[in-house]
Enzyme design. Structure first.
Site, PDB file in Angstrom:
ATOM      1  CG  LEU A 123     -80.912 -28.068   1.685  1.00 18.56           C
ATOM      2  CD1 LEU A 123     -81.979 -28.735   2.544  1.00 18.56           C
ATOM      3  CD2 LEU A 123     -79.661 -27.805   2.509  1.00 18.56           C
ATOM      4  CG  ASP A 124     -75.409 -31.609  -0.727  1.00 15.13           C
ATOM      5  OD1 ASP A 124     -75.952 -32.599  -0.203  1.00 15.13           O
ATOM      6  OD2 ASP A 124     -74.451 -31.007  -0.200  1.00 15.13           O
ATOM      7  CG  MET A 125     -78.866 -36.790  -3.915  1.00 15.76           C
ATOM      8  SD  MET A 125     -78.305 -37.670  -5.382  1.00 15.76           S
ATOM      9  CE  MET A 125     -79.198 -39.209  -5.216  1.00 15.76           C
ATOM     10  CG  PHE A 126     -75.135 -37.034  -0.833  1.00 12.04           C
ATOM     11  CD1 PHE A 126     -75.592 -38.337  -0.932  1.00 12.04           C
ATOM     12  CD2 PHE A 126     -74.451 -36.484  -1.908  1.00 12.04           C
ATOM     13  CE1 PHE A 126     -75.361 -39.090  -2.075  1.00 12.04           C
ATOM     14  CE2 PHE A 126     -74.201 -37.228  -3.052  1.00 12.04           C
ATOM     15  CZ  PHE A 126     -74.657 -38.532  -3.143  1.00 12.04           C
ATOM     16  CB  SER A 127     -77.665 -31.592   2.642  1.00 10.02           C
ATOM     17  OG  SER A 127     -76.257 -31.575   2.515  1.00 10.02           O
TER      18      SER A 127
END
Length: 255
Positions: A123-127
């Site tokens: 999951l990306d940093m902002f998810s």
């Protein structure tokens, strides 16, 4: 940080890998270093030393009698397999360590688990939301392979009202900068919220489709992986998967 333990799955601790020679990448996977595929790259990069000699040959056979190190650290087979669900918080990254000093998701588990765990998928940093960790290389390889077609369900909230046909377009398929993105399912829940189900999960797929439609994402949360649901877990909470969940995930794999 709260710890939510709602069941654990501890399979048979007997490990045939310890009793015979196996390929080096298999040994690494069974030692909790990384998935089998990722272990192959670690070997090819010259990061593995067997009995004092750097080994880059994927077919190399080893056993538990050999002294094997990765990046200078001695490794050994882990008899107890772990399968852990984490509600990854915002702002943490899915790497074992980060050169920029950012918090890593796996660090949230280190106090509870002595095994070397790594994430299955990202999951990306902002998810935020559901992220599975394991030290079972075979399990990780099976789930993460594109042919497995494991469903991942997301709830996406936008800053502006959603375009009326965005969900339908996403289900039919959208081409963005030459890349084709297609959701298995997409449903508008209200004017600012959509449910999206992916099976392939290309890099930043949902974000690219929304950005292409001129919609800024305010919140993106993964709420389900296959048969495993995030439920009421708070950000930073984690728990062991149940035996039923582990077997259910493997049964869902189409590879």
């Amino acid at each position: 940080m709260k710890l939510k333990m709602r069941g654990s799955y501890l399979p048979d601790n007997s490990n045939s890998t310890a009793k015979e020679e196996v390929r080096l990448q298999v040994f690494l996977a069974h030692s909790g270093v990384a998935s089998r595929r990722a272990s192959e790259k670690i070997i090819l990069d010259g990061r593995v030393v067997v009995n004092g000699v750097v080994v880059t040959e994927l077919g190399t056979k080893v056993s538990e009698k050999d002294k094997i190190t990765v990046d200078g650290k001695l490794i050994s087979l882990e008899e107890q397999k772990r399968y852990v669900l984490l509600n990854k918080p915002l702002g943490v990254v899915c790497t074992q360590s980060d050169e920029k000093g950012r918090a890593c998701a796996v660090d949230l588990l280190r106090e509870q688990y002595t095994e070397r765990l790594y994430n299955v998928g990202r999951l990306d940093m902002f998810s935020h939301g559901a992220l599975i960790f394991t030290n079972d290389g075979d399990f990780a390889a099976k789930l993460s392979h594109p042919s497995a077609e494991i469903e991942k369900e997301y709830i996406v909230e936008s800053s502006l009202p959603l375009p009326r046909r965005l969900a339908e377009d996403f289900k039919r398929g959208v081409r963005v900068e030459g890349v084709f993105y297609k959701a298995k399912d997409a449903e508008e829940l209200n004017s600012h919220k959509m449910r999206v189900v992916l099976v392939e999960g290309k890099n930043r797929e949902i974000r690219r489709v929304f950005e292409n439609a001129g919609v800024a994402i305010r919140n993106l949360c993964r709420v389900r992986i296959g048969n495993v649901e995030l439920g009421e877990m708070e950000p930073g909470e984690f728990r062991d998967l149940t035996e039923k969940e582990v077997h259910g995930l493997l049964k869902l794999c189409k590879n």
